[in-house]
Scaffold this active site. Structure first.
Site, PDB file in Angstrom:
ATOM      1  N   LYS A 110     -26.134   4.226  19.881  1.00  0.00           N
ATOM      2  CA  LYS A 110     -25.946   5.683  19.926  1.00  0.00           C
ATOM      3  C   LYS A 110     -24.459   5.918  20.163  1.00  0.00           C
ATOM      4  O   LYS A 110     -23.938   5.673  21.252  1.00  0.00           O
ATOM      5  CB  LYS A 110     -26.782   6.300  21.046  1.00  0.00           C
ATOM      6  N   CYS A 119       3.773  27.962  45.720  1.00  0.00           N
ATOM      7  CA  CYS A 119       3.974  26.518  45.843  1.00  0.00           C
ATOM      8  C   CYS A 119       3.510  26.054  47.227  1.00  0.00           C
ATOM      9  O   CYS A 119       3.931  26.606  48.248  1.00  0.00           O
ATOM     10  CB  CYS A 119       5.448  26.167  45.644  1.00  0.00           C
ATOM     11  N   LYS A 165     -30.755   6.164  26.908  1.00  0.00           N
ATOM     12  CA  LYS A 165     -29.384   6.346  27.402  1.00  0.00           C
ATOM     13  C   LYS A 165     -29.031   5.254  28.418  1.00  0.00           C
ATOM     14  O   LYS A 165     -29.800   4.994  29.349  1.00  0.00           O
ATOM     15  CB  LYS A 165     -29.255   7.729  28.079  1.00  0.00           C
ATOM     16  N   CYS A 179      12.858  22.671  45.994  1.00  0.00           N
ATOM     17  CA  CYS A 179      11.489  22.243  46.327  1.00  0.00           C
ATOM     18  C   CYS A 179      11.484  20.711  46.478  1.00  0.00           C
ATOM     19  O   CYS A 179      11.758  19.984  45.523  1.00  0.00           O
ATOM     20  CB  CYS A 179      10.546  22.700  45.224  1.00  0.00           C
ATOM     21  N   TYR A 189     -25.264   6.992  10.120  1.00  0.00           N
ATOM     22  CA  TYR A 189     -26.547   6.465  10.593  1.00  0.00           C
ATOM     23  C   TYR A 189     -27.792   7.178  10.090  1.00  0.00           C
ATOM     24  O   TYR A 189     -28.888   6.892  10.523  1.00  0.00           O
ATOM     25  CB  TYR A 189     -26.570   6.426  12.120  1.00  0.00           C
ATOM     26  N   PHE A 244       0.845  -1.198   0.000  1.00  0.00           N
ATOM     27  CA  PHE A 244       0.000   0.000   0.000  1.00  0.00           C
ATOM     28  C   PHE A 244       0.882   1.250   0.000  1.00  0.00           C
ATOM     29  O   PHE A 244       0.687   2.173  -0.788  1.00  0.00           O
ATOM     30  CB  PHE A 244      -0.905  -0.009   1.241  1.00  0.00           C
ATOM     31  N   SER A 284     -31.613  17.308  17.484  1.00  0.00           N
ATOM     32  CA  SER A 284     -31.142  16.332  18.468  1.00  0.00           C
ATOM     33  C   SER A 284     -32.264  15.325  18.706  1.00  0.00           C
ATOM     34  O   SER A 284     -33.317  15.403  18.066  1.00  0.00           O
ATOM     35  CB  SER A 284     -30.735  17.034  19.752  1.00  0.00           C
ATOM     36  N   LEU A 285     -32.039  14.405  19.601  1.00  0.00           N
ATOM     37  CA  LEU A 285     -33.031  13.369  19.865  1.00  0.00           C
ATOM     38  C   LEU A 285     -33.569  13.530  21.275  1.00  0.00           C
ATOM     39  O   LEU A 285     -32.843  13.941  22.179  1.00  0.00           O
ATOM     40  CB  LEU A 285     -32.373  11.981  19.761  1.00  0.00           C
ATOM     41  N   GLU A 322     -21.404   9.957  13.015  1.00  0.00           N
ATOM     42  CA  GLU A 322     -20.670  10.383  14.191  1.00  0.00           C
ATOM     43  C   GLU A 322     -19.178  10.176  13.970  1.00  0.00           C
ATOM     44  O   GLU A 322     -18.762   9.105  13.530  1.00  0.00           O
ATOM     45  CB  GLU A 322     -21.143   9.514  15.374  1.00  0.00           C
ATOM     46  N   CYS A 333       6.204  25.385  39.795  1.00  0.00           N
ATOM     47  CA  CYS A 333       7.005  25.924  40.877  1.00  0.00           C
ATOM     48  C   CYS A 333       8.419  26.009  40.304  1.00  0.00           C
ATOM     49  O   CYS A 333       8.995  24.983  39.919  1.00  0.00           O
ATOM     50  CB  CYS A 333       6.970  24.986  42.089  1.00  0.00           C
ATOM     51  N   ASP A 363     -21.025   7.794  20.759  1.00  0.00           N
ATOM     52  CA  ASP A 363     -20.734   8.965  21.574  1.00  0.00           C
ATOM     53  C   ASP A 363     -19.524   9.710  21.017  1.00  0.00           C
ATOM     54  O   ASP A 363     -18.399   9.537  21.462  1.00  0.00           O
ATOM     55  CB  ASP A 363     -20.463   8.509  23.013  1.00  0.00           C
ATOM     56  N   GLU A 419     -30.469   1.028  16.772  1.00  0.00           N
ATOM     57  CA  GLU A 419     -29.056   1.285  16.445  1.00  0.00           C
ATOM     58  C   GLU A 419     -28.305   1.645  17.717  1.00  0.00           C
ATOM     59  O   GLU A 419     -28.918   2.032  18.702  1.00  0.00           O
ATOM     60  CB  GLU A 419     -28.931   2.501  15.508  1.00  0.00           C
ATOM     61  N   CYS A 438       7.039  24.602  49.014  1.00  0.00           N
ATOM     62  CA  CYS A 438       8.209  25.430  49.347  1.00  0.00           C
ATOM     63  C   CYS A 438       7.868  26.918  49.395  1.00  0.00           C
ATOM     64  O   CYS A 438       8.709  27.730  49.785  1.00  0.00           O
ATOM     65  CB  CYS A 438       9.336  25.177  48.359  1.00  0.00           C
ATOM     66  N   LYS A 469     -35.563   4.217  15.767  1.00  0.00           N
ATOM     67  CA  LYS A 469     -36.129   5.044  14.697  1.00  0.00           C
ATOM     68  C   LYS A 469     -37.248   4.282  14.013  1.00  0.00           C
ATOM     69  O   LYS A 469     -37.100   3.076  13.756  1.00  0.00           O
ATOM     70  CB  LYS A 469     -35.053   5.357  13.653  1.00  0.00           C
TER      71      LYS A 469
END
Ligand code: IVH
Length: 700
Positions: free
Chosen positions: A144, A437, A342, A461, A255, A65, A111-112, A203, A455, A146, A142, A440, A318
């Site tokens: 969902k 800090c 969900k 320190c 989807y 390839f 949106s759903l 997505e 720091c 994320d 299906e 110290c 759906k």
């Protein structure tokens, strides 16, 4: 133009198939014109891309390839008039900054509605049944996914635009970035029956594996981690450099085809068709005829999703018939024909008790949230990282706030937000990042372009000092495992040691009580420290704790320079010339080496007998005398480092970049296309692992 291209491609393909039996693909170069060959290669590469990234069924090796890709890159360079933004060569992206233009969606990206339990799902089923006046219907179930919603527009079978959801009405044009995602088809296969113009939505995702690797890399560099793959995918897709996007390994699932797109009256059938056109459509898609089948689908995926390569946060139901979808229509925000269910999130909510600060070995100060213990994905969580001052400020935290904690992959939990509705009213001031800090007391500093606060008191320190010693003794560094962090801290606190070089002058009597108790274990520790003098030079380089120099970079530096003396005097150009050493590492190495205190430290280690150069390789032969060899790619029989040692043992010299002086390239799999193109251009021979080993054996 498209037609003309097709004619060429068909001719080229016919040619290729006819001749491939007699000639190898290289010979074809002389049969086709460059134009034909470019079109042929584009189609071939896109087909192999589809086989690899979408169908999981590669027909050729990565090496083959890469060779085809290198050839196409070279041909396109020679023929700028043939430039095409959809060429497979565009998948590598570019470092040119991309400013996103806002584009209006043809169909708004809605949106759903969400459901969280069976009752709410049953209510949705009933609403659909009522809305359709008792007509029979079936749902399509299906996963969902994320990630980040994306709309892809295709014209004449070619990707012309990719737009984020944005506010649903307008989104960002991220086409250049999306072109680098291997599972997004840039051209659809000829004769596939796809509509002339259509939109497909899905997505963009970052697979768990890539997400965990990315966060591990960021952790090593003390950069803020991504809380979850969704944030990582979103941050990546909005990156200004498409080359960065190309590296991050994003993926996609499609989807939805708004405005029908096909003549089928079924969502399921449309997406099945889209799969045939080369789109990555999830195989989880299932037709569901009854409410019981819906519940079984939910139960199955609630469990099975944990084994998926990408993040999901629920399922989507759906109505399958497109005509029925139209009949049901939309509310202002979402379709009446679809709903999300969900899953229980791997997220918990708990009150914040305190924020403490940790100082690391580089001086980076990390805020850490202390919370009421809470159960989260199987463990009890009490502490979570807040990463840096910006993240802390962005959360607007108060003690007592109910904070969301999420566990993403294998990494430590993180605070991702505040549940304001359930947090007690407070007059307490918002938490501010500290200015001094906590250990110290030095005033903290922030460097231009860096997210971390430091720091600056690196010499006094304590956690910075002990952190460096702990790193020095760690398994991948000097591997003094008889010693642990607690002992290091105790010795440091008692003044026994100030830095790692002090370890080598410790005596047994200093470690055991006046009466000689603990003598046995003291001897063991002293012996382990003494043994570490034999640690290989690359470990010593890593043990120094130079910022951004991880194990891999340390190995590359040790292999290239061979000794601390040479590394000390390395120029920035020499450093960046090494495979895997970029500008950031080079600058950091230069700065570290230039610091007098570090030079003294290295001198003291040298005086203690710590190995400051690679072991001299034994001469095994002269087969490679006087040859300059570049080793590139991944190998089967030996590691890359072993090959480098072998080259030296047989009189050859390892060089990192290809030039006209290079004798040959020892090439494994996955050698980069740019290198291959350069080798071809300069006429440098490419030698396979087997050929190389035979050559050495011939000598023996
Ligand atoms: S369909 C009009 N299907 O979830 C319906 N969306 O909360 C359009 N999502 O914005 C969306 N997986 O980004 C649909 N299988 C799936 C999905 C899905 C994830 C996302 C999508 C949408 C959000 C809605």
């Amino acid at each position: 133009m498209v037609q003309a291209n097709k004619a060429f491609t068909d001719a080229a393909k016919a040619n290729a198939t006819a001749c491939a039996i007699i000639f190898n693909p290289r010979t074809l170069l002389y049969i086709m014109t460059d134009t034909e060959r470019i079109l042929f290669l584009r189609e071939e590469l896109e087909r192999h891309n589809r086989n690899y990234y979408i169908l999981n069924a590669p027909e050729i090796s990565d090496r083959e390839f890469d060779a085809l890709m290198a050839e196409l890159i070279a041909l396109e360079k020679a023929h700028p008039e043939m430039a095409d933004p959809n060429s497979p060569t565009m998948r590598v992206g570019s470092d040119l900054s991309t400013d996103f233009v806002q584009v209006e969606h043809r169909y708004p990206m809605l949106s759903l509605g969400n459901t969280y339990n069976r009752e709410e799902v049953a209510a949705f089923w009933q609403r659909v049944a009522d809305g359709l006046g008792g007509e029979p219907f079936c749902l399509c179930g299906e996963l969902k996914f994320d990630g980040l919603g994306i709309s892809l527009i295709y014209e004449h079978g070619r990707l012309v635009r990719a737009v984020t959801r944005g506010d649903g009405v307008r989104g960002d044009d991220v086409t250049a970035n999306v072109r680098t995602i291997r599972s997004v088809p840039l051209r659809l296969p000829e004769g596939g029956g796809w509509p002339d113009t259509f939109e497909i939505r899905g997505e963009i995702l970052m697979p768990w594996e890539r997400f965990n690797a990315l966060n591990a890399e960021r952790e090593a560099r003390e950069e803020p981690l991504f809380a979850n793959p969704r944030n990582a995918a979103s941050g990546t897709l909005k990156s200004k450099s498409s080359a960065t996007v190309a590296h991050r390994g994003l993926d996609v699932r499609l989807y939805y085809i708004p405005g029908a797109g096909t003549d089928a009256d079924s969502h399921f059938a449309s997406l099945t068709r889209a799969r045939e056109w080369g789109f990555k459509v999830s195989s989880s898609m299932t037709r569901l005829q009854t409410l019981d089948e819906v519940y079984a689908f939910i139960d199955h995926w609630d469990e099975a999703r944990h084994a998926l390569p990408v993040a999901t946060d629920g399922i989507v139901l759906k109505v399958d018939s497109l005509r029925q979808q139209q009949d049901l229509g939309y509310t202002a925000k979402s379709p009446r024909w679809a709903i999300a269910y969900k899953f229980q999130p791997e997220r918990a909510c708990t009150p914040l008790i305190d924020v403490t600060y940790q100082v690391g070995r580089t001086g980076a100060v990390t805020p850490v949230a202390v919370m009421d213990p809470v159960q989260l994905a199987g463990t009890v969580v009490r502490r979570a990282s807040l990463h840096n001052a910006d993240i802390l400020a962005g959360l607007h935290l108060h003690i007592g706030d109910h904070v969301y904690v999420e566990k993403a992959g294998e990494i430590i939990p993180q605070i991702t937000g505040v549940d304001r509705a359930h947090s007690p009213q407070t007059t307490a001031p918002e938490l501010q990042f500290i200015t001094h800090c906590p250990i110290c007391g030095a005033p903290l500093v922030r460097y231009e372009g860096e997210a971390a606060t430091y720091c600056p008191n690196d010499t006094q320190c304590p956690p910075q000092q002990t952190g460096r010693i702990v790193h020095f003794i760690s398994r991948d560094a000097m591997n003094i495992m008889a010693l642990g962090p607690e002992t290091v801290e105790a010795w440091y606190a008692s003044g026994l040691i100030r830095d790692a070089a002090d370890l080598y002058s410790l005596e047994v009597s200093q470690l055991c009580g006046a009466d000689g108790t603990r003598e046995r274990s003291a001897r063991k520790v002293i012996q382990a420290i003494a043994d570490s003098r034999q640690a290989t030079f690359d470990r010593v380089v890593y043990a120094l704790g130079i910022r951004f120099v991880g194990k891999v970079a340390a190995k590359a530096l040790a292999a290239h320079f061979g000794s601390m003396e040479a590394l000390r005097h390395a120029t920035e150009e020499e450093l960046t010339g090494i495979d895997g050493i970029g500008q950031v590492i080079a600058t950091s190495v230069r700065a570290w080496m230039a610091d007098e205190r570090h030079q003294t430290f290295v001198d003291r280690l040298t005086a203690c007998g710590v190995r400051m150069e690679n072991e001299k390789t034994e001469t095994l032969g002269h087969a490679l005398d006087g040859l300059s060899i570049v080793v590139s790619g991944t190998f089967t029989h030996h590691s890359r480092e072993e090959y480098k040692t072998m080259i030296e043992a047989h009189g050859g010299r390892n060089v990192s970049s290809i030039s006209s002086k290079t004798s040959f390239i020892l090439a494994g799999d996955n050698m980069g296309p740019a290198k291959l193109a350069k080798a071809q251009k300069l006429g440098v021979a490419i030698v396979s692992e087997e050929e190389f080993l035979q050559r050495l054996q011939g000598e023996a």
